[in-house]
Write a protein that holds these residues in place. Structure first.
Motif, PDB file in Angstrom:
ATOM      1  N   SER A 152      25.303 -51.394 -70.239  1.00  0.00           N
ATOM      2  CA  SER A 152      25.098 -50.037 -70.760  1.00  0.00           C
ATOM      3  C   SER A 152      24.773 -49.062 -69.641  1.00  0.00           C
ATOM      4  O   SER A 152      23.910 -49.342 -68.796  1.00  0.00           O
ATOM      5  N   PRO A 153      25.410 -47.875 -69.619  1.00  0.00           N
ATOM      6  CA  PRO A 153      25.102 -46.880 -68.592  1.00  0.00           C
ATOM      7  C   PRO A 153      23.867 -46.046 -68.924  1.00  0.00           C
ATOM      8  O   PRO A 153      23.416 -45.255 -68.083  1.00  0.00           O
ATOM      9  N   ASP A 154      23.312 -46.178 -70.138  1.00  0.00           N
ATOM     10  CA  ASP A 154      22.094 -45.437 -70.480  1.00  0.00           C
ATOM     11  C   ASP A 154      20.871 -46.233 -69.990  1.00  0.00           C
ATOM     12  O   ASP A 154      20.994 -47.097 -69.131  1.00  0.00           O
ATOM     13  N   ASN A 155      19.697 -45.977 -70.558  1.00  0.00           N
ATOM     14  CA  ASN A 155      18.486 -46.654 -70.070  1.00  0.00           C
ATOM     15  C   ASN A 155      18.138 -47.899 -70.895  1.00  0.00           C
ATOM     16  O   ASN A 155      16.962 -48.268 -70.995  1.00  0.00           O
ATOM     17  N   THR A 156      19.150 -48.561 -71.450  1.00  0.00           N
ATOM     18  CA  THR A 156      18.914 -49.791 -72.203  1.00  0.00           C
ATOM     19  C   THR A 156      18.203 -50.838 -71.351  1.00  0.00           C
ATOM     20  O   THR A 156      17.281 -51.520 -71.825  1.00  0.00           O
ATOM     21  N   TYR A 175      25.223 -52.044 -76.624  1.00  0.00           N
ATOM     22  CA  TYR A 175      25.854 -51.193 -75.607  1.00  0.00           C
ATOM     23  C   TYR A 175      25.464 -49.742 -75.896  1.00  0.00           C
ATOM     24  O   TYR A 175      25.765 -49.211 -76.975  1.00  0.00           O
ATOM     25  N   ASN A 176      24.756 -49.135 -74.952  1.00  0.00           N
ATOM     26  CA  ASN A 176      24.419 -47.710 -75.046  1.00  0.00           C
ATOM     27  C   ASN A 176      23.601 -47.359 -76.280  1.00  0.00           C
ATOM     28  O   ASN A 176      23.828 -46.324 -76.897  1.00  0.00           O
ATOM     29  N   ARG A 177      22.642 -48.202 -76.634  1.00  0.00           N
ATOM     30  CA  ARG A 177      21.883 -47.978 -77.871  1.00  0.00           C
ATOM     31  C   ARG A 177      20.385 -47.864 -77.609  1.00  0.00           C
ATOM     32  O   ARG A 177      19.583 -48.181 -78.480  1.00  0.00           O
ATOM     33  N   SER A 178      20.003 -47.392 -76.458  1.00  0.00           N
ATOM     34  CA  SER A 178      18.576 -47.314 -76.142  1.00  0.00           C
ATOM     35  C   SER A 178      17.818 -46.437 -77.132  1.00  0.00           C
ATOM     36  O   SER A 178      16.621 -46.641 -77.364  1.00  0.00           O
ATOM     37  N   GLY A 179      18.489 -45.479 -77.727  1.00  0.00           N
ATOM     38  CA  GLY A 179      17.839 -44.591 -78.681  1.00  0.00           C
ATOM     39  C   GLY A 179      17.610 -45.218 -80.040  1.00  0.00           C
ATOM     40  O   GLY A 179      16.885 -44.650 -80.869  1.00  0.00           O
ATOM     41  N   ASP A 195      23.341 -57.269 -73.134  1.00  0.00           N
ATOM     42  CA  ASP A 195      23.652 -55.867 -72.853  1.00  0.00           C
ATOM     43  C   ASP A 195      24.973 -55.791 -72.098  1.00  0.00           C
ATOM     44  O   ASP A 195      25.088 -56.295 -70.982  1.00  0.00           O
TER      45      ASP A 195
END
Length: 343
Positions: A44-48, A14-18, A41
């Motif tokens: 996730s609101p990021d770009n995962t 969750y939210n760990r694209s970085g 997933d």
């Protein structure tokens, strides 16, 4: 193909694209034909999703499931095991690294007779520039555990199992055990492992297989609630284990709790709200007073005092020191102390 799969590496994210890119790369370079990689997933609101779609396009052994809503870490890991086809499921994390050649060591141990394989880990800084602890589980050689060893297993391995990445479990064993009652505990795997009946055969791999990115957990701001409320409540709920073994994993002493509160105050995780919600309702008058005293000390002052204490015990305190000097209440004095001691 499914019938030939020995291992499913199951990641809930969750939210760990970085961070997940490094994790995936550390795994994909070691994959064999009898291993699959599953990522669930939690919306996730990021770009995962974008990151994972690119990996799926390049690596057919990667299976990606994006949920329509966030169900929480426990349920997402449970879903991942449900999606898996391997005989065993490794509940890997989404920001840590699998050490080189680790997968070969694991596959050698998956002989079908073990219900559970526990792997060890080293603990590193967030950027992996320094090792803070060479072993999460302080055991030098591989171990085996049967029902008669349940208390030894609890005392030797229980603390390490707070890290879900240590767990490789038979899929049919996981699915046959109670899971839904542990949703929201943040430690569903611990509930599955320690519930009755005791798992028939357990092996511990003593060599560190994973490098943990310490201090990067999403639940760090909730550290007090998790480690002083949720974790103790779970460990002490397992009735068939001795009080002695559970005390090693999770001491109930108020004095030890006091020392932890000093640390949480120094890092900003212990405030008046936490005192009122988690400590005041169950403490007697004396301990209520002691717990209140700690929360009244300014956090920057407590950060300095805690840093001095940890620096004097440097060899056993590298992880707490790292947390202190990277917290929002670090200050010139605490940073100076850490530099004087070469930390």
């Amino acid at each position: 193909m499914h019938n030939s799969l020995l291992l499913s590496i199951c990641i809930a994210t969750y939210n760990r694209s970085g961070f997940i890119i490094e994790t995936l790369d550390s795994i994909l370079s070691q994959l064999k034909s009898n291993v699959e990689l599953i990522v669930v997933d939690g919306c996730s609101p990021d770009n995962t999703e974008q990151v994972m779609r690119e990996y799926v396009a390049k690596h057919p052994e990667v299976r990606y499931y994006r949920e329509l809503e966030n169900s929480g870490i426990d349920k997402d890991y449970d879903k991942a095991v449900g999606y898996a086809h391997g005989e065993y499921c490794w509940l890997m994390t989404d920001d840590d690294l699998v050490k080189p050649h680790a997968l070969n060591n694991i596959l050698y141990k998956l002989n079908g007779t073990n219900d559970l394989i526990v792997v060890n880990a080293e603990i590193a800084t967030v950027d992996f520039s320094r090792i803070l602890d060479t072993k999460l589980i302080k055991i030098d050689s591989d171990q085996s555990y049967q029902d008669s060893d349940r208390d030894r297993f609890m005392s030797e391995v229980g603390h390490g199992l707070s890290f879900i990445g240590c767990v490789i479990i038979k899929r049919d064993v996981w699915l046959a055990r109670e899971r839904s009652s542990y949703y929201g505990s943040l430690f569903i795997h611990v509930g599955v492992i320690f519930q009755e009946p005791f798992l028939k055969s357990i092996t511990l791999i003593a060599e560190p297989i994973i490098s943990i990115r310490y201090g990067n957990a999403m639940w760090t701001p909730r550290g007090l609630e998790i480690w002083l409320v949720k974790w103790p409540s779970l460990i002490w709920s397992f009735e068939r284990y001795s009080s002695e073994s559970k005390s090693i994993v999770c001491p109930q002493s108020n004095l030890k709790k006091l020392k932890k509160l000093v640390f949480y105050r120094a890092t900003g995780a212990y405030r008046l709200n936490e005192f009122k919600q988690f400590l005041s309702p169950t403490a007697n008058l004396f301990w209520k007073f002691m717990f209140l005293l700690i929360v009244l000390v300014p956090p920057k002052t407590m950060n300095v005092l805690a840093t001095i204490y940890c620096a004097l015990r440097f060899k056993s305190m590298q992880m707490p020191i790292y947390s202190l000097i990277n917290s929002k209440y670090k200050n010139t004095v605490s940073l100076l102390i850490s530099r004087i001691f070469g930390l």
